[in-house]
Structure formats: structure tokens, C-alpha cells
Write a protein that holds these residues in place. Structure first.
Motif, short mmCIF file in Angstrom:
data_model
loop_
_atom_site.label_atom_id
_atom_site.label_comp_id
_atom_site.label_asym_id
_atom_site.label_seq_id
_atom_site.Cartn_x
_atom_site.Cartn_y
_atom_site.Cartn_z
N ASN A 115 9.47 15.91 10.16
CA ASN A 115 8.31 15.13 10.60
C ASN A 115 7.49 15.88 11.65
O ASN A 115 6.26 15.87 11.62
CB ASN A 115 8.77 13.78 11.17
N TYR A 116 8.18 16.53 12.60
CA TYR A 116 7.47 17.30 13.62
C TYR A 116 6.70 18.45 12.98
O TYR A 116 5.57 18.75 13.38
CB TYR A 116 8.44 17.83 14.67
N LEU A 117 7.33 19.13 12.01
CA LEU A 117 6.66 20.25 11.36
C LEU A 117 5.43 19.78 10.60
O LEU A 117 4.35 20.39 10.71
CB LEU A 117 7.63 20.96 10.41
N GLU A 118 5.56 18.71 9.84
CA GLU A 118 4.42 18.21 9.09
C GLU A 118 3.30 17.74 10.03
O GLU A 118 2.12 17.98 9.77
CB GLU A 118 4.86 17.06 8.18
N THR A 119 3.69 17.09 11.12
CA THR A 119 2.69 16.64 12.09
C THR A 119 1.97 17.82 12.73
O THR A 119 0.75 17.79 12.93
CB THR A 119 3.34 15.77 13.18
N LEU A 120 2.72 18.88 13.04
CA LEU A 120 2.10 20.08 13.60
C LEU A 120 1.10 20.68 12.62
O LEU A 120 -0.03 21.03 13.01
CB LEU A 120 3.19 21.10 13.94
N LEU A 121 1.48 20.80 11.36
CA LEU A 121 0.57 21.37 10.37
C LEU A 121 -0.69 20.51 10.22
O LEU A 121 -1.81 21.03 10.13
CB LEU A 121 1.29 21.50 9.02
N ILE A 122 -0.50 19.20 10.19
CA ILE A 122 -1.66 18.30 10.10
C ILE A 122 -2.57 18.46 11.30
O ILE A 122 -3.80 18.53 11.18
CB ILE A 122 -1.18 16.84 9.97
N GLN A 123 -1.96 18.53 12.50
CA GLN A 123 -2.75 18.67 13.71
C GLN A 123 -3.53 19.98 13.73
O GLN A 123 -4.69 20.02 14.17
CB GLN A 123 -1.83 18.59 14.94
N LEU A 124 -2.94 21.06 13.24
CA LEU A 124 -3.63 22.35 13.23
C LEU A 124 -4.81 22.33 12.26
O LEU A 124 -5.86 22.94 12.53
CB LEU A 124 -2.65 23.47 12.86
N ILE A 125 -4.66 21.65 11.14
CA ILE A 125 -5.79 21.51 10.22
C ILE A 125 -6.90 20.67 10.87
O ILE A 125 -8.08 20.99 10.76
CB ILE A 125 -5.33 20.87 8.89
N ARG A 126 -6.52 19.61 11.57
CA ARG A 126 -7.51 18.80 12.27
C ARG A 126 -8.25 19.60 13.34
O ARG A 126 -9.45 19.41 13.55
CB ARG A 126 -6.84 17.57 12.89
N LEU A 127 -7.52 20.47 14.02
CA LEU A 127 -8.17 21.32 15.02
C LEU A 127 -9.23 22.21 14.38
O LEU A 127 -10.30 22.42 14.96
CB LEU A 127 -7.14 22.19 15.73
N GLN A 128 -8.92 22.74 13.21
CA GLN A 128 -9.91 23.54 12.50
C GLN A 128 -11.13 22.69 12.14
O GLN A 128 -12.27 23.15 12.25
CB GLN A 128 -9.29 24.15 11.24
N HIS A 185 0.84 -1.19 0.00
CA HIS A 185 0.00 0.00 0.00
C HIS A 185 0.88 1.24 0.00
O HIS A 185 1.69 1.45 0.92
CB HIS A 185 -0.91 0.02 1.24
N THR A 186 0.76 2.05 -1.01
CA THR A 186 1.51 3.30 -1.07
C THR A 186 0.85 4.32 -0.16
O THR A 186 -0.33 4.65 -0.33
CB THR A 186 1.56 3.84 -2.51
N LEU A 187 1.60 4.83 0.79
CA LEU A 187 1.04 5.77 1.75
C LEU A 187 0.72 7.11 1.07
O LEU A 187 1.53 7.65 0.31
CB LEU A 187 2.02 6.01 2.89
N GLU A 188 -0.46 7.60 1.35
CA GLU A 188 -0.89 8.86 0.78
C GLU A 188 -0.12 10.02 1.41
O GLU A 188 0.05 10.07 2.64
CB GLU A 188 -2.39 9.06 1.01
N GLU A 189 0.35 10.93 0.60
CA GLU A 189 1.08 12.10 1.09
C GLU A 189 0.33 13.35 0.63
O GLU A 189 0.34 13.70 -0.55
CB GLU A 189 2.52 12.12 0.57
N ILE A 190 -0.33 14.00 1.57
CA ILE A 190 -1.13 15.17 1.25
C ILE A 190 -0.35 16.46 1.48
O ILE A 190 -0.51 17.43 0.76
CB ILE A 190 -2.43 15.17 2.08
N LEU A 191 0.50 16.43 2.48
CA LEU A 191 1.25 17.63 2.87
C LEU A 191 2.71 17.24 3.09
O LEU A 191 2.99 16.31 3.84
CB LEU A 191 0.63 18.20 4.15
N ALA A 192 3.61 17.93 2.42
CA ALA A 192 5.04 17.61 2.56
C ALA A 192 5.86 18.89 2.58
O ALA A 192 5.62 19.81 1.80
CB ALA A 192 5.50 16.70 1.41
N VAL A 193 6.84 18.92 3.49
CA VAL A 193 7.78 20.04 3.56
C VAL A 193 9.14 19.51 3.15
O VAL A 193 9.70 18.64 3.82
CB VAL A 193 7.85 20.63 4.98
N ARG A 194 9.66 20.03 2.06
CA ARG A 194 10.94 19.54 1.54
C ARG A 194 12.11 20.49 1.82
O ARG A 194 13.25 20.07 1.88
CB ARG A 194 10.82 19.32 0.03
N LYS A 195 11.81 21.79 2.01
CA LYS A 195 12.90 22.76 2.18
C LYS A 195 12.58 23.75 3.30
O LYS A 195 11.46 24.27 3.38
CB LYS A 195 13.15 23.52 0.88
N LEU A 196 13.58 24.00 4.14
CA LEU A 196 13.52 25.07 5.14
C LEU A 196 14.35 26.25 4.65
O LEU A 196 15.37 26.07 3.98
CB LEU A 196 14.08 24.60 6.48
#
Length: 301
Positions: A156-169, A6-17
Motif C-alpha cells: 500500500n505504501y509503495l502504490e501510494t508513493l507511485l500515485i503521489q509521484l504521478i500527481r506531483l508531475q 461501487h467497485t473501486l477503480e484500480e489503475i496501478l497495482a503492485v503484486r510482486k516484489l
């Protein structure tokens, strides 16, 4: 037997800081502003600050976060009525369509989100060379002694934070529709609120020498339960956290320039300037007098 991958779905990705900063500003600091073609988040770790974003002005308090979208002009102002702030600023590239959810977003973070942001901040310190408080330096230099996969962990922490903030909304939208939450969520929410009550009580009693027994008495919890709840929410023990709060308050009082070091030590419940200086240097790597000189210098940046 055949196994399907199963290929994991990637909706949000941060590649560069682009930049990683942690500022401790004194009153009187002003950043005249900038705009750029990438995202930037600013989190008020302590104190308060005025942020202008295009034609909007925001007064941000401790625990609040704001996102600047690409192309948005933004400024920072620490006036005399503000409590000297600690600001975590991170800029990054992310082209995911869901990032539109962060346009013009300003919000107060809960315990879980603050913990994620704290992990992101600490991983950044592990990943990149200092200085972190120079607004003119944006190039990120990887540390040679960085822990294994530290930059990936940071991502990973940044992406998880962004995902969590969208879930909060999304949760807020469901709340407005009076959707009943599962019992497990209610339990977790209650523990978050209890941890916040503990922290609030600590903040109100920074001038005292609190003990674990006193906390348990005030919050009507047994020692084991209190430590379990607090560590799950804050990732450190309650008494260690209380000492961290004292040092952060000391740094704020130093930047306010209203009290001398002896007065600050007394206000924070220290029996002598010696013990205050010892704890301050252990936590920050410098004595209070050196920190005061560096804080004054930053106003002139």
C-alpha cells in the motif's frame, strides 16, 4: 432500501516484489551493472552517488530518486568525490500503463514523499528477514514475527508513493500553466517548507547540542506549534530527529575514514567518546568500531 456497491477503480497495482535492499556504501564501491525485466527504484537516503542508466549518467544527491525501467542497464559508482551514500533499492513488477510516467525519471522528493518512502522502508524491515545489504541476495523471506499484514501495508505504501509521484508531475504541469492552487494546499506547502527549514537548521548545527528552546528561537515558533508541524511532516519529534541526524552523519564520517572516533564524537557535539558510543550502539545495534569494520568489508563486495 437497495444499496449499490461501487467497485473501486484500480489503475496501478503492485503484486510482486523481487528485492528489498538498504546499502551503506563507503567510498570506492562500484557495482558493475545489471538489467532485468522489472522496475527498480533507487533512493539516496544520505550522501551522493553516480548512477548510469543506459547512455545517461546521473549524479544523485540526498533526497533524490531514480527509476530504472524494465530492460534498462544500470550501474552504481561511489567515487572519492562522493559523500558515502545510504541507498534504498526496491525492485517490483507493475504492468500498469501509467508506469510509463516513470521512464527516465529522476527527481528530488518533498517531505510527504520522503515520509511515504520511510514508511515503506520500515515496513520492509518488519516484513522480511535480513540481510538487507547483500547485493547478491534477492530472495525475500517473510519474517515469522512480522506485524499483522505487514507485506500488504508495504504494498500500500509503495502504490501510494507511485500515485503521489504521478500527481506531483501533474501538479508541475499545472504550475507551468499558472493554475492557482487552493488555499489549503498553500497552507500545507508552507508547513512542509517550515519543516524543511527546521531540518536544514539541524543539519547546519550537528556539532552543537541543540535544545527545543533554541529551535523555537531560531525559527520564530512556539514550542507547541513547532512540534505539531514537525511531527506532522516527519512522524517523529524534533529532538529525536536531531539525534538520528547525528548518528547518520557519524556513519558517513566513519565511512569517509578521515577522522578517528574521538574526533567524530567532538565534531558531532558529544562531550565524550563514551556518550557517542552509547548513542551509536543504541541506534544501530553495534559499537562504532564494529560499524567501521563492516563498512570496509562492503567495499570489497
Amino acid at each position: 432500501m437497495e444499496f449499490t456497491r461501487h467497485t473501486l477503480e484500480e489503475i496501478l497495482a503492485v503484486r510482486k516484489l523481487i528485492s528489498f535492499h538498504y546499502f551503506e556504501f563507503a567510498k570506492g564501491y562500484m557495482f558493475e551493472g545489471e538489467q532485468h525485466d522489472f522496475w527498480e527504484l533507487l533512493y539516496v537516503d544520505k550522501g551522493s552517488v553516480e548512477i548510469k542508466a543506459d547512455d545517461r549518467t546521473h549524479q544523485l544527491e540526498q533526497g533524490m530518486i531514480i527509476f530504472h525501467k524494465p530492460g534498462e542497464f544500470h550501474t552504481i559508482n561511489v567515487s572519492q568525490q562522493h559523500k558515502p551514500p545510504n541507498l534504498f533499492v526496491l525492485s517490483f513488477e507493475c504492468t500498469a500503463p501509467c508506469m510509463a510516467r516513470f521512464e527516465n525519471l529522476t527527481m528530488q522528493l518533498g517531505t510527504r514523499e520522503r515520509n511515504l518512502l520511510s514508511l515503506l522502508l520500515q515496513e520492509g524491515f518488519h516484513s522480511f528477514e535480513p540481510p538487507y545489504d547483500n547485493s547478491h541476495i534477492h530472495e525475500l523471506i517473510s519474517r515469522e514475527d512480522a506485524p499483522f499484514a505487514s507485506e500488504q501495508a508495504m504494498r500500500n505504501y509503495l502504490e501510494t508513493l507511485l500515485i503521489q509521484l504521478i500527481r506531483l508531475q501533474d501538479d508541475a504541469d499545472r504550475d507551468r500553466q499558472t493554475v492557482r492552487k487552493p488555499a489549503s494546499f498553500q497552507t500545507e506547502k508552507a508547513e512542509q517548507q517550515m519543516a524543511e527549514r527546521i531540518i536544514s537548521f539541524m543539519r547546519e548545527n550537528l556539532s552543537e547540542q541543540l535544545t527545543l528552546d533554541r529551535l523555537c528561537q531560531e525559527l520564530h515558533l512556539g514550542k507547541s506549534r513547532l512540534k505539531e508541524i514537525f511531527h506532522a511532516q516527519a512522524s517523529v519529534g524534533p529532538m529525536e530527529y536531531f539525534k538520528q541526524l547525528k548518528i547518520e552523519e557519524a556513519k558517513t564520517l566513519i565511512r569517509e575514514q578521515q577522522y578517528n572516533m574521538t574526533e567524530i564524537a567532538v565534531r558531532l557535539g558529544y562531550s565524550s567518546i563514551h556518550y557517542f558510543s552509547r548513542d551509536f550502539k543504541k541506534a544501530t545495534g553495534m559499537p562504532p568500531s564494529d560499524y567501521a569494520r563492516s563498512a570496509k568489508a562492503r567495499v570489497k563486495i
